[in-house]
Design an enzyme around this catalytic site. Structure first.
Site, PDB file in Angstrom:
ATOM      1  CE  LYS A  23      -3.753  -0.483   2.528  1.00 22.96           C
ATOM      2  NZ  LYS A  23      -4.336  -0.728   3.865  1.00 22.96           N
ATOM      3  NE  ARG A  92      -5.162   3.455   3.790  1.00 25.34           N
ATOM      4  CZ  ARG A  92      -5.258   3.675   2.479  1.00 25.34           C
ATOM      5  NH1 ARG A  92      -4.610   4.699   1.919  1.00 25.34           N
ATOM      6  NH2 ARG A  92      -5.956   2.852   1.726  1.00 25.34           N
ATOM      7  N   GLY A 101      -7.871  -7.980   5.820  1.00 22.39           N
ATOM      8  CA  GLY A 101      -8.492  -8.263   7.107  1.00 22.39           C
ATOM      9  C   GLY A 101      -7.517  -8.454   8.245  1.00 22.39           C
ATOM     10  CG  MET A 103      -4.832  -3.644  12.397  1.00 18.28           C
ATOM     11  SD  MET A 103      -3.630  -2.391  12.765  1.00 18.28           S
ATOM     12  CE  MET A 103      -4.425  -0.970  12.091  1.00 18.28           C
ATOM     13  NE  ARG A 336      -6.067  -4.461  -3.279  1.00 16.92           N
ATOM     14  CZ  ARG A 336      -6.621  -4.587  -2.097  1.00 16.92           C
ATOM     15  NH1 ARG A 336      -5.882  -4.642  -1.018  1.00 16.92           N
ATOM     16  NH2 ARG A 336      -7.921  -4.646  -1.963  1.00 16.92           N
ATOM     17  NE  ARG A 614       3.603 -49.214 -10.871  1.00 17.04           N
ATOM     18  CZ  ARG A 614       3.168 -48.432  -9.884  1.00 17.04           C
ATOM     19  NH1 ARG A 614       3.994 -47.591  -9.284  1.00 17.04           N
ATOM     20  NH2 ARG A 614       1.910 -48.484  -9.515  1.00 17.04           N
ATOM     21  CB  SER A 768      10.130 -43.295 -14.328  1.00 24.86           C
ATOM     22  OG  SER A 768       9.038 -42.496 -13.939  1.00 24.86           O
ATOM     23  N   GLY A 770       9.859 -42.214  -9.010  1.00 24.20           N
ATOM     24  CA  GLY A 770       8.560 -42.382  -8.360  1.00 24.20           C
ATOM     25  C   GLY A 770       8.606 -41.580  -7.074  1.00 24.20           C
ATOM     26  CG  ASP A 773       6.318 -45.934  -3.319  1.00 21.22           C
ATOM     27  OD1 ASP A 773       5.595 -45.660  -2.340  1.00 21.22           O
ATOM     28  OD2 ASP A 773       6.131 -46.909  -4.055  1.00 21.22           O
ATOM     29  CB  CYS A 836       5.715 -41.378 -12.965  1.00 23.85           C
ATOM     30  SG  CYS A 836       6.609 -42.632 -12.048  1.00 23.85           S
ATOM     31  CE1 TYR A 856       8.238 -39.222 -17.933  1.00 18.80           C
ATOM     32  CE2 TYR A 856      10.178 -39.596 -19.279  1.00 18.80           C
ATOM     33  CZ  TYR A 856       9.219 -40.072 -18.393  1.00 18.80           C
ATOM     34  OH  TYR A 856       9.241 -41.369 -17.973  1.00 18.80           O
TER      35      TYR A 856
HETATM   36  P1  ADP Z   1      -7.869  -2.038   3.796  1.00 20.46           P
HETATM   37  O1  ADP Z   1      -6.481  -2.479   3.545  1.00 20.46           O
HETATM   38  O2  ADP Z   1      -8.626  -2.889   4.734  1.00 20.46           O
HETATM   39  O3  ADP Z   1      -8.600  -1.707   2.518  1.00 20.46           O
HETATM   40  P2  ADP Z   1      -7.343   0.758   4.037  1.00 20.46           P
HETATM   41  O4  ADP Z   1      -6.143   1.224   4.763  1.00 20.46           O
HETATM   42  O5  ADP Z   1      -7.229   0.751   2.563  1.00 20.46           O
HETATM   43  O6  ADP Z   1      -7.744  -0.650   4.588  1.00 20.46           O
HETATM   44  O7  ADP Z   1      -8.523   1.702   4.487  1.00 20.46           O
HETATM   45  C1  ADP Z   1      -9.841   1.362   4.755  1.00 20.46           C
HETATM   46  C2  ADP Z   1     -10.770   2.358   4.125  1.00 20.46           C
HETATM   47  O8  ADP Z   1     -10.486   3.674   4.575  1.00 20.46           O
HETATM   48  C3  ADP Z   1     -10.643   2.406   2.618  1.00 20.46           C
HETATM   49  O9  ADP Z   1     -11.925   2.554   2.053  1.00 20.46           O
HETATM   50  C4  ADP Z   1      -9.815   3.625   2.384  1.00 20.46           C
HETATM   51  O10 ADP Z   1     -10.081   4.183   1.134  1.00 20.46           O
HETATM   52  C5  ADP Z   1     -10.267   4.554   3.504  1.00 20.46           C
HETATM   53  N1  ADP Z   1      -9.216   5.491   3.839  1.00 20.46           N
HETATM   54  C6  ADP Z   1      -7.968   5.186   4.254  1.00 20.46           C
HETATM   55  N2  ADP Z   1      -7.223   6.287   4.419  1.00 20.46           N
HETATM   56  C7  ADP Z   1      -8.031   7.335   4.103  1.00 20.46           C
HETATM   57  C8  ADP Z   1      -7.838   8.753   4.063  1.00 20.46           C
HETATM   58  N3  ADP Z   1      -6.665   9.301   4.358  1.00 20.46           N
HETATM   59  N4  ADP Z   1      -8.879   9.509   3.696  1.00 20.46           N
HETATM   60  C9  ADP Z   1     -10.052   8.949   3.392  1.00 20.46           C
HETATM   61  N5  ADP Z   1     -10.298   7.648   3.402  1.00 20.46           N
HETATM   62  C10 ADP Z   1      -9.305   6.829   3.753  1.00 20.46           C
HETATM   63 MG    MG Z   2      -7.745  -0.671   1.076  1.00 19.38          MG
HETATM   64 MG    MG Z   3       6.079 -47.032  -6.056  1.00 18.12          MG
END
Ligand code: ADP
Ligand code: MG
Ligand code: MG
Length: 886
Positions: A23, A92, A101, A103, A336, A614, A768, A770, A773, A836, A856
């Protein structure tokens, strides 16, 4: 010089992914490109790693943070915590590889009782200011102070209930003020301290929380599942807030530069007017498709589209972005490489070659071979609607429909009559194998992804769902129950082993096919790869399927399945239990014609390509009735006063079966040992093979036959068997006056064979490996026991990084492969070398086999396309390594 831990956005770039996280480095890159990015700075992953080790910020880091903050305040002409015009920031997390997910982000940091007044002053919008403040307390309380997030949600919904409203947006300024008080009280109660009001303290605490999140259990589990190293650490991004919730000229959204499910070239995404951050994905309000933005804010849409085009050109890949519009001004918050389905990945790669964004080689490098698995199995027709009955673990991909049956014998019985069945068991064991073979799919209520059922099903390319715990099997009544339904034996179910979904009734399936994009990419791959790809196939159908998928021959044709089939088993048993050589010969003579016709079918399907057969490998007791079952039968017969003669017969059979029993069958009388002790079996098989070959051979095409002797440990074993084979072959060819190209070689699947490969090569035209085994014998693990009993624990504790039966153990088993390759070629420079084992279709292992210089790999039909691609990628990796050395 002091070590640098903090980088302002203008100082970094996309190349610094490992230091600044994905990020962060992309925010830097977009800043460089002159994109509208709210400014900020990144604390490096190095700092996180120091924190993980010592529990403290590294020396000098904090000072650098405050100095970068000062610069940020200057740029924005706002100060963190200012009671007149406060700067607000988001904090972030962001590791080198995206870990969704791991953090949650903290938004609106810097608010307190006095700065919220400043925000009101600046915006003339008290409702907005208080809403931002309560969101901040909620997020900070949850993410940083670890107060259970549900408690905030509960307080919020209580308030809404009291006010009789449904949406957050229906709460007014005073409500929000009340809510802020409630939230603060909640924090005090849960943590014992006041909610921190000092913005710098807030920031420090948030940084600590991001660092610590790297080692939370969720993150650890995710890393393990995705093979992400533990020592990468996460970066912390501190970024000026922009607000999509300032009114109807503000919005926030997410978009892809192409459709991530089909790959179609068009902007794809969603947005919400007057919303912040995660509102779009939270599901509280229904977002608008991005096409609406074109009408609603045409100028902004144009700008966004333009930026997205530039991003794709720049990154040469499909991008997944986050944006926010604040009072008519567009900001980019993230970009990304976007996640996509296998189908989309293929289309995008091929299209980008057409668009001259990528070279063919780059396109080949883009596709994860494992992801193609999705496309190579029958699937549920996406156009059909269905209701999921229960869900289990997606243990082996593909979909299948059939009648529920609860035991292997019944499955076999129905299967023999051409019925489609789903073998449904608590768990499967090796004793169920005959049922597994005939079943369309396997469903178990217990066991995990490496349970017996899962392993066997994957090996056979059959759909399998394991651990569907909501299914309660009642074997006595031949039913299974779920929370909602009772399913009887014979009822039809459909399973999708790719998703783990079990559906009552029939769902239309679509058969796997290699679409035009897939074909094109594989054709490019074929032009590049050096490794040939063969298939493991025991039947003409499998051989044909594999050929369709591009197999260049059969690398392993196992003959034991031919012995197992219903119409052969009695002869096989006769042969095993024969008292004299005469008797044995009579039984073998009955087997000869059936085996011959099996081989004819396979040779026809593989016309023009080599077929490696075989000779019989498993211990003979596998063909005999189960010893315990026989004893149960005997007791029953005695109890029911069966005639003495019948009982006597049974007793004799039991006796014979007992003499075949071994303490450790895996290490007992099997493989070439069997061939040496019961000479007639191999001779019969060789006769069947070459008579079949002669029958099939025509003027311009004859089968290319490779005869493979299994389980050789000592050169002398092979020496004798090779002579015997050649004697039989030459006799047949002479009699039939045919020319058949054939070779005789061995499997290398015992460490002693690998170590003495130079000696063994004297009697072998090919090796070959295996590797299944060879892995068992090198580790001294039996696969079934290992995967069922201790391997999961080994993986959990990182005693082993991967299951060695899935990914080749390069430093152990691989070393033996390498050694045997060198020794073998020393004796015979043109010795043909192949693999194989299931590893032949596993991309990382394929790369290794390429490096070692094998000719192969051979894998199950459905993995042939993956192996073709993986082999091409291995060649690419060579070129890259070469370029690095120069
Ligand atoms: P995740 O990796 O879970 O997507 P993010 O760090 O991208 O978490 O942020 C979560 C949400 O907060 C995203 O929708 C992001 O666009 C928004 N966000 C993060 N930083 C800012 C910021 N500086 N201004 C406005 N929105 C933000
Ligand atoms: Mg994000
Ligand atoms: Mg065998």
């Amino acid at each position: 010089m002091k070590k640098k831990y903090v980088y302002e956005f203008k100082e970094g770039s996309a190349k610094m992914k490992f230091l600044l996280g994905g990020k962060g480095s992309n925010l830097c890159e977009m800043t460089r490109l002159g994109f509208p990015v709210p400014q900020g700075f990144v604390i490096s992953t190095d700092a996180c790693n120091v924190y993980s080790r010592t529990g403290k910020f590294p020396q000098g880091m904090e000072k650098q943070v405050w100095s970068s903050l000062k610069n940020l305040e200057k740029k924005n002409r706002k100060k963190l915590g200012d009671p007149n015009d406060p700067l607000l920031v988001s904090v972030r997390s962001g590791a080198a590889f995206s870990m969704p997910g791991m953090m949650d982000t903290v938004l609106n940091l810097g608010l307190n009782e006095s700065s919220v007044q400043g925000l009101i002053k600046q915006t003339q919008n008290p409702r907005f200011a208080y809403d931002s403040y309560r969101r901040f307390i909620q997020m900070f309380g949850d993410v940083v102070l670890k107060v259970d997030g549900a408690k905030f949600e509960h307080a919020l919904s209580e308030l809404k209930k009291k006010k009789g409203v449904k949406l957050d947006t229906e709460l007014d300024e005073d409500d929000l003020k009340t809510l802020i008080k409630t939230f603060k009280r909640l924090v005090k109660k849960e943590t014992g301290t006041d909610f921190p009001s000092n913005p710098k303290e807030q920031l420090k605490k948030a940084i600590v929380a991001v660092f610590e999140s790297w080692n939370n259990p969720r993150a650890n589990v995710y890393r393990r599942a995705n093979n992400i190293p533990d020592d990468l650490g996460t970066a912390v991004n501190i970024q000026t807030m922009v607000f999509g919730n300032k009114g109807n000229d503000s919005a926030t959204g997410v978009a892809f530069t192409r459709d991530p499910s089909t790959g179609a070239k068009k902007v794809y995404g969603e947005y919400l007017v007057n919303a912040q951050g995660e509102d779009v994905v939270s599901g509280a309000r229904t977002p608008q498709p991005i096409s609406k933005l074109k009408k609603q804010m045409p100028k902004i849409y144009k700008e966004l589209e333009n930026l997205m085009k530039k991003l794709e050109k720049h990154y040469k890949d499909m991008q997944d972005i986050e944006f926010t519009i604040e009072q008519g001004k567009l900001y980019m918050l993230q970009t990304r490489n976007g996640k996509r389905t296998a189908q989309a990945a293929l289309k995008i790669a091929v299209d980008m070659v057409k668009e001259r964004l990528l070279t063919r080689k780059q396109a080949i490098g883009r596709i994860d071979p494992n992801a193609l698995d999705q496309l190579l199995h029958p699937r549920l027709d996406p156009a059909s609607k269905y209701e999921v009955l229960v869900k289990g673990l997606p243990a082996s991909p593909g979909a299948a429909t059939g009648k529920v049956v609860f035991d292997a014998d019944r499955a076999e019985e129905l299967g023999r009559n051409g019925e489609k069945v789903i073998l449904t068991r608590w768990e499967t064991t090796p004793d169920d194998i005959h049922g597994v073979i005939v079943a369309q799919g396997i469903l178990t209520s217990h066991g995990g992804m490496t349970s017996h059922a899962a392993v066997v099903a994957r090996g056979m390319g059959k759909p399998c769902i394991c651990g569907a715990e909501d299914i309660k099997i009642d074997l006595g009544n031949r039913i299974f129950k779920t929370n909602s339904t009772i399913v009887k034996e014979g009822d039809i179910v459909t399973i999708d082993g790719g998703s783990g979904e079990v559906i009552l009734g029939r769902v239309p399936l679509i058969s796997p096919s290699i679409g035009p994009d897939f074909k094109k990419l594989l054709a490019w791959a074929d032009g590049l790869r050096k490794l040939k790809v063969r298939t493991n196939a025991d039947t003409p159908e499998d051989a044909r399927k594999a050929r369709e998928f591009g197999a260049q021959g059969i690398g392993l044709c196992r003959t034991e399945h031919m012995f197992m089939a219903e119409d052969r088993l009695p002869y096989v048993r006769e042969m095993i239990l024969a008292e004299t050589d005469e008797e044995r010969k009579v039984a073998l003579d009955k087997l000869l014609p059936v085996q011959r016709s099996d081989f004819e079918g396979i040779f026809k399907a593989m016309r023009g390509l080599p077929v490696n057969i075989r000779l019989l490998d498993p211990p003979l007791h596998e063909f005999l009735p189960n010893y315990c079952d026989l004893n149960v039968d005997l007791v029953k017969m005695q109890y029911e006063n069966a005639p003495q003669s019948k009982i006597r017969q049974k007793e004799i059979l039991i006796d014979k079966v007992r003499t075949q029993m071994e303490a450790n069958p895996m290490l007992g009388l099997r493989g070439c040992r069997l061939g040496l002790i019961y000479g007639g079996i191999y001779k019969m098989q060789v006769r069947a093979i070459f008579e079949a070959a002669c029958n099939i051979a025509s003027k311009d095409s004859a089968p290319i036959v490779e005869v493979m002797i299994p389980l050789v440990a000592h050169a002398n074993e092979l020496k004798i068997l090779r002579e015997e084979v050649i004697e039989v072959v030459e006799e047949i060819l002479k009699r039939r006056r045919k020319r058949i190209r054939y070779t005789v070689g061995t499997m290398i699947e015992i460490p002693r064979a690998a170590i003495t490969a130079d000696k063994i090569a004297e009697y072998a035209d090919f090796f070959s490996f295996g590797t299944n085994d060879l892995t068992q014998t090198t580790f001294g693990f039996s696969r079934d026991d290992a995967e069922g009993k201790f391997l999961p624990n080994y993986l959990e504790r990182k005693i082993l990084a991967d299951n060695p039966f899935e990914v080749l153990d390069e430093s152990g088993v691989g070393k033996l492969v390498e050694l045997a390759t060198k020794l073998g070629r020393k004796t015979k420079p043109n010795l043909k070398l192949g693999v194989c084992g299931e590893h032949g279709g596993e991309p990382r292992s394929v790369k290794f086999f390429h490096k070692v210089g094998l000719d192969y790999v051979s894998c199950s039909p459905y993995r042939v396309p993956l192996a073709r691609l993986a082999a091409a990628q291995a060649t690419l990796a060579d070129a890259e390594a070469g370029a690095r050395e120069k």
